[in-house]
Scaffold this motif. Sequence first.
Motif, short mmCIF file in Angstrom:
data_model
loop_
_atom_site.label_atom_id
_atom_site.label_comp_id
_atom_site.label_asym_id
_atom_site.label_seq_id
_atom_site.Cartn_x
_atom_site.Cartn_y
_atom_site.Cartn_z
N SER A 21 0.84 -1.21 0.00
CA SER A 21 0.00 0.00 0.00
C SER A 21 0.87 1.25 0.00
CB SER A 21 -0.85 -0.04 1.27
OG SER A 21 -1.59 1.14 1.40
N SER A 22 0.60 2.15 -0.95
CA SER A 22 1.35 3.42 -1.00
C SER A 22 0.71 4.29 -2.08
CB SER A 22 2.82 3.19 -1.35
OG SER A 22 2.95 2.96 -2.73
N SER A 46 -4.02 3.13 1.63
CA SER A 46 -4.99 3.09 2.74
C SER A 46 -5.90 4.31 2.74
CB SER A 46 -4.27 3.11 4.09
OG SER A 46 -3.38 2.06 4.22
N SER A 102 -7.33 -1.43 1.88
CA SER A 102 -6.59 -1.17 3.11
C SER A 102 -7.19 0.00 3.86
CB SER A 102 -5.13 -0.86 2.76
OG SER A 102 -4.46 -0.27 3.84
N ASN A 129 -4.64 -1.58 8.58
CA ASN A 129 -3.35 -0.99 8.93
C ASN A 129 -3.58 -0.23 10.24
OD1 ASN A 129 -1.37 1.01 9.12
ND2 ASN A 129 -1.87 1.93 7.14
N LYS A 166 -1.95 -5.39 9.34
CA LYS A 166 -0.58 -4.92 9.13
C LYS A 166 -0.08 -4.37 10.46
CE LYS A 166 2.04 -2.28 5.76
NZ LYS A 166 1.93 -1.40 4.59
N ARG A 194 5.97 0.43 8.08
CA ARG A 194 7.06 1.38 8.31
C ARG A 194 6.40 2.73 8.49
NH1 ARG A 194 12.44 2.41 7.23
NH2 ARG A 194 12.77 4.45 6.32
N SER A 214 12.70 2.64 2.94
CA SER A 214 13.52 1.67 3.68
C SER A 214 14.84 1.44 2.95
CB SER A 214 12.77 0.34 3.79
OG SER A 214 12.64 -0.25 2.50
N SER A 241 6.88 -7.45 4.90
CA SER A 241 6.99 -6.09 4.37
C SER A 241 8.11 -5.36 5.10
CB SER A 241 5.66 -5.36 4.56
OG SER A 241 5.83 -3.97 4.43
N THR A 242 8.85 -4.61 4.39
CA THR A 242 9.98 -3.75 4.81
C THR A 242 11.31 -4.38 4.46
OG1 THR A 242 8.78 -2.65 6.61
CG2 THR A 242 11.17 -2.49 6.67
N VAL A 244 12.46 -5.31 1.41
CA VAL A 244 12.61 -6.22 0.26
C VAL A 244 13.10 -5.39 -0.93
CG1 VAL A 244 11.43 -7.79 -1.34
CG2 VAL A 244 10.86 -7.83 1.10
N HIS A 245 14.40 -5.48 -1.19
CA HIS A 245 15.01 -4.65 -2.24
C HIS A 245 15.68 -5.49 -3.31
CE1 HIS A 245 14.96 -0.42 -0.47
NE2 HIS A 245 14.32 -1.16 0.42
N GLN A 262 5.80 -7.95 0.33
CA GLN A 262 5.23 -6.71 -0.22
C GLN A 262 6.39 -5.76 -0.51
OE1 GLN A 262 1.91 -5.09 1.93
NE2 GLN A 262 0.88 -7.07 2.03
N CYS A 264 7.60 -1.79 -1.79
CA CYS A 264 7.16 -0.40 -1.91
C CYS A 264 8.36 0.51 -2.22
CB CYS A 264 6.47 -0.02 -0.61
SG CYS A 264 5.99 1.69 -0.54
N TYR A 268 9.46 2.74 -5.66
CA TYR A 268 9.58 4.21 -5.67
C TYR A 268 10.97 4.62 -6.16
CZ TYR A 268 5.36 5.95 -3.28
OH TYR A 268 4.08 6.33 -2.96
C1 LIG Z 1 5.30 7.00 0.33
C2 LIG Z 1 4.75 5.83 1.11
C3 LIG Z 1 3.38 5.75 1.35
C4 LIG Z 1 2.86 4.69 2.10
N1 LIG Z 1 1.51 4.62 2.34
C5 LIG Z 1 1.01 3.58 3.04
C6 LIG Z 1 -0.38 3.44 3.25
O1 LIG Z 1 -1.20 4.25 2.82
N2 LIG Z 1 -0.83 2.37 3.96
C7 LIG Z 1 0.03 1.42 4.46
O2 LIG Z 1 -0.44 0.46 5.09
N3 LIG Z 1 1.36 1.51 4.26
C8 LIG Z 1 1.86 2.56 3.57
N4 LIG Z 1 3.21 2.66 3.37
C9 LIG Z 1 4.09 1.59 3.90
C10 LIG Z 1 4.42 0.56 2.83
O3 LIG Z 1 3.26 -0.13 2.38
C11 LIG Z 1 5.42 -0.49 3.35
O4 LIG Z 1 4.83 -1.25 4.38
C12 LIG Z 1 6.70 0.14 3.90
O5 LIG Z 1 7.16 1.17 3.05
C13 LIG Z 1 7.80 -0.92 4.03
O6 LIG Z 1 8.03 -1.60 2.83
P1 LIG Z 1 9.27 -1.24 1.86
O7 LIG Z 1 10.50 -1.51 2.63
O8 LIG Z 1 9.10 -2.13 0.67
O9 LIG Z 1 9.14 0.21 1.51
C14 LIG Z 1 3.74 3.71 2.63
C15 LIG Z 1 5.12 3.80 2.36
C16 LIG Z 1 5.63 4.84 1.63
C17 LIG Z 1 7.11 4.90 1.38
#
Ligand SMILES: Cc1cc2nc3c(=O)[nH]c(=O)nc-3n(C[C@H](O)[C@H](O)[C@H](O)COP(=O)(O)O)c2cc1C
Length: 325
Positions: A21-22, A46, A102, A129, A166, A194, A214, A241-242, A244-245, A262, A264, A268
């Motif tokens: 989710s983002s 979300s 979400s 969440n 979450k 995160r 992350s 989640s968090t 995964v690169h 997951q 994100c 980006y």
């Molecule tokens: C810009 C941005 C917006 C996000 N918006 C949401 C959101 O709306 N809802 C949610 O549950 N997580 C949100 N997240 C968290 C991500 O879904 C994810 O759990 C978190 O970034 C860790 O994953 P990553 O290491 O792949 O980034 C957001 C993260 C970023 C960077």
Amino acid sequence: MPDLGVNYMGLKLKNPVIAGSSGLTSTVDKIRSIEQAGVAAVVLKSLFEEQINYEAGSLIRNQDYPEAEDYIKSYTKSHSVDNYITLIEETKKSVAIPVIASINCVSANDWIGFSRRIEEAGADALELNVFFLPTDKYKSATDFENIYYDLASRVTGIVKIPVAIKLGNHFTNVLEVVDRLYSYGVKGVVMFNRFYEPDIDIEKIKLTSADIFSSASDLRHVLRWTALVSDKVNLMDISASTGVHSWEAVVKQLLAGAKTVQVCSLLYKNGLGEVANLIGGVEQWMSSKRFSTVDEFRGKMSYRKIPDPSVYERSQFMKYFSSID
Ligand SMILES: Cc1cc2nc3c(=O)[nH]c(=O)nc-3n(C[C@H](O)[C@H](O)[C@H](O)COP(=O)(O)O)c2cc1C
């Protein structure tokens, strides 16, 4: 060709990679592009309870009729909710992959009825969440955890679609929380969210925002909990989640016992082309190890399956590096 298919909370996914989710999952067009990139499912941006309350609050402050307060609150809420329902409906018409809605909740009450509308709009699953920043020194951890349980039992009691929660990573006993959530009908946990973190600019002596993305090293903390939860609460599906690169990170999480990951920050930072690298990498690794399905190796490195499970329990550096000065 190995089969990357997995079953996450009853959803049949073509591979284990989900777009978290983002903002990348906030419009139909963006979600279509993410589907084309190859992810197996998408978690919509979300709908934030706090955002709705904030918007209603600023409208209320700008008008002279106190009796309008309830009207504004309910209008703002239903407007935001309606837009979200439209997003679900339009997304479902446009993509073939499962769509996970979400909601960000800070309380249990308001979201129960809304969950049903999400299900009716066609969402394949619902991710809650949930996060409260405990800033009240007179409240116990149990007070906060009870809100999760209340929310979980009420939402799972009202919808038939699978519900995931979450989690943040600040629980004293993650295993107990996950176990109880399972007993309330929750089918999956997303570990971990995160959050926005504040930082301080010491030149301007001002509060700023820490990096919202992350880094690859953030994976390790999650890996430990994936390995522990996947064994100790083994019926709960885990979406890691968090951090995964890379495709290697996906393999590690699957070996630790996750059903899905997951992504994100990676998308980006480097773009949607990374999805193909993740999936291609896992596919090649599986071929090189002669695994034809994910289930053949998923959980092979979870807590109990390794010769010395205590490795996952060690936390003090002293134990690792007692010989290093
Ligand atoms: C810009 C941005 C917006 C996000 N918006 C949401 C959101 O709306 N809802 C949610 O549950 N997580 C949100 N997240 C968290 C991500 O879904 C994810 O759990 C978190 O970034 C860790 O994953 P990553 O290491 O792949 O980034 C957001 C993260 C970023 C960077």
